[in-house]
Write an enzyme that holds these catalytic residues in place. Sequence first.
Site, PDB file in Angstrom:
ATOM      1  N   ASN A  99     -14.577   3.287   4.074  1.00  0.00           N
ATOM      2  CA  ASN A  99     -14.338   1.970   4.298  1.00  0.00           C
ATOM      3  C   ASN A  99     -15.728   1.497   4.377  1.00  0.00           C
ATOM      4  OD1 ASN A  99     -14.115  -0.738   5.690  1.00  0.00           O
ATOM      5  ND2 ASN A  99     -11.795  -0.318   5.477  1.00  0.00           N
ATOM      6  N   THR A 114      -9.391  -0.252   1.569  1.00  0.00           N
ATOM      7  CA  THR A 114      -9.772  -1.569   2.211  1.00  0.00           C
ATOM      8  C   THR A 114      -8.273  -1.739   3.100  1.00  0.00           C
ATOM      9  OG1 THR A 114      -9.875  -3.585   1.529  1.00  0.00           O
ATOM     10  CG2 THR A 114      -8.366  -2.569   0.225  1.00  0.00           C
ATOM     11  N   GLU A 115      -8.649  -2.375   4.276  1.00  0.00           N
ATOM     12  CA  GLU A 115      -7.608  -2.260   5.328  1.00  0.00           C
ATOM     13  C   GLU A 115      -6.635  -3.144   5.111  1.00  0.00           C
ATOM     14  OE1 GLU A 115     -10.970  -3.162   5.706  1.00  0.00           O
ATOM     15  OE2 GLU A 115     -11.206  -4.558   7.326  1.00  0.00           O
ATOM     16  N   ASN A 116      -6.685  -3.870   4.087  1.00  0.00           N
ATOM     17  CA  ASN A 116      -5.260  -4.842   3.725  1.00  0.00           C
ATOM     18  C   ASN A 116      -4.382  -4.068   2.736  1.00  0.00           C
ATOM     19  OD1 ASN A 116      -7.890  -5.289   2.063  1.00  0.00           O
ATOM     20  ND2 ASN A 116      -6.636  -6.700   0.909  1.00  0.00           N
ATOM     21  N   SER A 160      -1.752   1.089   6.918  1.00  0.00           N
ATOM     22  CA  SER A 160      -3.444   0.944   6.780  1.00  0.00           C
ATOM     23  C   SER A 160      -3.988   1.096   7.771  1.00  0.00           C
ATOM     24  CB  SER A 160      -3.745  -0.283   5.990  1.00  0.00           C
ATOM     25  OG  SER A 160      -5.007  -0.363   5.376  1.00  0.00           O
TER      26      SER A 160
END
Lengths: 228, 228, 222, 222
Positions: free
Chosen positions: D31, D54-56, D96
């Site tokens: 990340n 990607t954390e979304n 996530s």
Amino acid sequence: MINKFRDSVDEVLADIPDGATIMIGGFGLAGQPIDLINGLLRRNLTGLTIVNNNAGNTDEGLALLVKSGAVRKVICSFPRQVDSWHFDKKYHAGEIELELVPQGNLAERIRAAGAGIGAFYTPSGYGTTLADGKETRTIEGRDYVLEYPIRADFALIKAHKADRWGNLLYRKTSRNFGPIMAMAATTTIVQVPFLAELGDLDPENIVTPGIFVDRVVQVDSTNPKEHS
Amino acid sequence: MINKFRDSVDEVLADIPDGATIMIGGFGLAGQPIDLINGLLRRNLTGLTIVNNNAGNTDEGLALLVKSGAVRKVICSFPRQVDSWHFDKKYHAGEIELELVPQGNLAERIRAAGAGIGAFYTPSGYGTTLADGKETRTIEGRDYVLEYPIRADFALIKAHKADRWGNLLYRKTSRNFGPIMAMAATTTIVQVPFLAELGDLDPENIVTPGIFVDRVVQVDSTNPKEHS
Amino acid sequence: MSIGHRHPEKLTRAQMAERVASDVPAGAVVNLGIGIPTQVSNYLNPEHEIILHTENGMLGMGPEAHGDDVDVDLLNAGKLPVTEAPGCSYFHHADSFAIMRGGHLDIAVLGAFQVSQKGDLANWHTGEPDAIPAVGGAMDLAVGAKDVFVIMELMTKAGASKLVPELTYPVTGLGCVTRVYTELAIFDLDRSGNVRVTETYGGVSVADLCDMTHLDLIDATE
Amino acid sequence: MSIGHRHPEKLTRAQMAERVASDVPAGAVVNLGIGIPTQVSNYLNPEHEIILHTENGMLGMGPEAHGDDVDVDLLNAGKLPVTEAPGCSYFHHADSFAIMRGGHLDIAVLGAFQVSQKGDLANWHTGEPDAIPAVGGAMDLAVGAKDVFVIMELMTKAGASKLVPELTYPVTGLGCVTRVYTELAIFDLDRSGNVRVTETYGGVSVADLCDMTHLDLIDATE
């Protein structure tokens, strides 16, 4: 190039040691990684802790592993069935330990291990003998039991399709414990009847991202519907 | 016959009262239910608590809702942005309350509400000012903060396709908070550009089962890619 | 519903299942336990689109599968092959029990060894010392559904009531049962311990039921 | 890698990103935080199949999208349009962050205001009293990844070291940073507070760095 595809069942199981904690997916025949279980039986291990919904049925798979003496402890929700005679015998002989967990707490504890949650308060089991000795707490008027994660060294699961990154699709109710066990084990080993090219699985539909998968072995399915 | 399809944005929002707690999906423009937010603005409500990743940007949507004075409190992870001037002004004037939550705790607290978990121990935020006054616990040598569920009266989310049972598909990263907010709200309201016949969505690929959805309204998408 | 209350005959098990089915509202999401509760599905009106949940990861379960329709990847919680209803969806075990624990199911229909007047449920363990315990999803269903309906015979073969002041069998869940369907009567429960008799069968009176259960029942049959 | 250690020039920001990229193993799941960390992706060897998270809600993020490729439903954590790499997958926010919190990411690359010698990270808040706080996923990334690499200038414009004995800025996460890449040196950290200098740039010596940071650094440059 990332390639999690492996050539044989024996190869993917070769490093499982005596005393390991092993999650095994499946609910009934659906999602049962029967070839991996049979491979585990061939390893002649001892002192295993098995996490599964049941404790083995009839004269196959997990039941034979229990019969063989490889299993020291079972963590499950439903060991007693009409055809669980191998477990029953070991249990009555005091040769196997049982940790009985309500099915939803079993699932949530496995998820918690995968999700980095240290512990959680669940209403399931409150006021029952399965909560004996456990911490409890009343939150906004509702009673809860504190439950801790269940981790494993290995998870053995069955999926429907995999690509070389380890992205997985499942099929119908064979999904059951697969996705959460894949998250909760240090090493996740998957048997699938079908392999896919990288990029051929629709990214919207992938259920288990490859980050949770370590090894994939292709094994033919005995379910004719799975080929249709 | 179950039919969650409704005719208009105004109709699906008509019963939201002053003082309601409302989750709003979206991360950036992706998954933002802009027509539902604009409909909410038209309701001229007061005293709302809004749960969102942000606190409104530029001169549209949630930012205008904040500007209007409808919002008493925001629960979010990232209010301050270069274009969050309406929130910034209200905040500095002491006219809006902020509960700042690390993004992963925000997501997990929303999930916990939907999953019936009373509280959970998370490592995120431990030792920071965002854990001030919160219970902590060390479990197997790791430090955790106790966090509680975030529930809502209503969730406003955007999906890609829906059938009349409320089964939902999302599209790419517009999925974000939608599935968990749908679980955590008493009433979940969804805008979608596309409706599907019951049975046309592949049951393997449904992300939000209809049990979590109450009302669906079709609104055209302004994203040309969504039509392709 | 074809069975009027104060029917002169006791209900058969099939009639109990039919009686439960008539109380399930159109569009409800329901989990039917193993045993008699499963038979409730035989009496649901297809036009009502009752959505069946099975805890092994499916909403919109169809009837049992037979012959060529059998697919071992599509089982119910009793591990029997079933089918898909249009609109069904699949999910993993943690999501499935989130549906239950999170209070999203409208009704769970369960069997029972005993139910207490405050709605405590005993249906997972006989308490015999040498019995191997097995719980499955019983405790999660008990705490999760908005309403828990129990179908059981009111009286044991030995003549004891299974609706009791306090459980003597091991607890599955506390204060969770909202209604009990038996061969002799239907009982509405609440957590404060008030038990209302709403229907009787087999010619018994509420006074008879008070004697049989040793409970101070409220007559709500009118 | 083109930049040898003990290079006579300080590293530029781009070179710092390139230097980090050279330490990311083939097949790693990574990340990249907003800002300079994002630039690390420019230097990853495509044959290494580094998987970007990607954390979304995505694994297998491709490069930024331009022109006709822009799709507002496909954004990175900085809310910029990106693309798909073959093998990518989507999931919701709770899943996530389970990937992050559960320790499944190999590396998170983050910027920082300060890092302490025990690996404490400060990168979310300046601590100014009238600043509106905003945290995003910083705290989750800090605690979750197996390795947290920080890219930052070692020295502030005012000449103070940002690698410090104890944080003076608000904490993001405790004991989480394992390596710090700066324009003058690379530092390996552990939770016991031992700081090893593995490479230097711009002609500084480890003794110089000890003076600059007020830390008792271990020379591990050989």
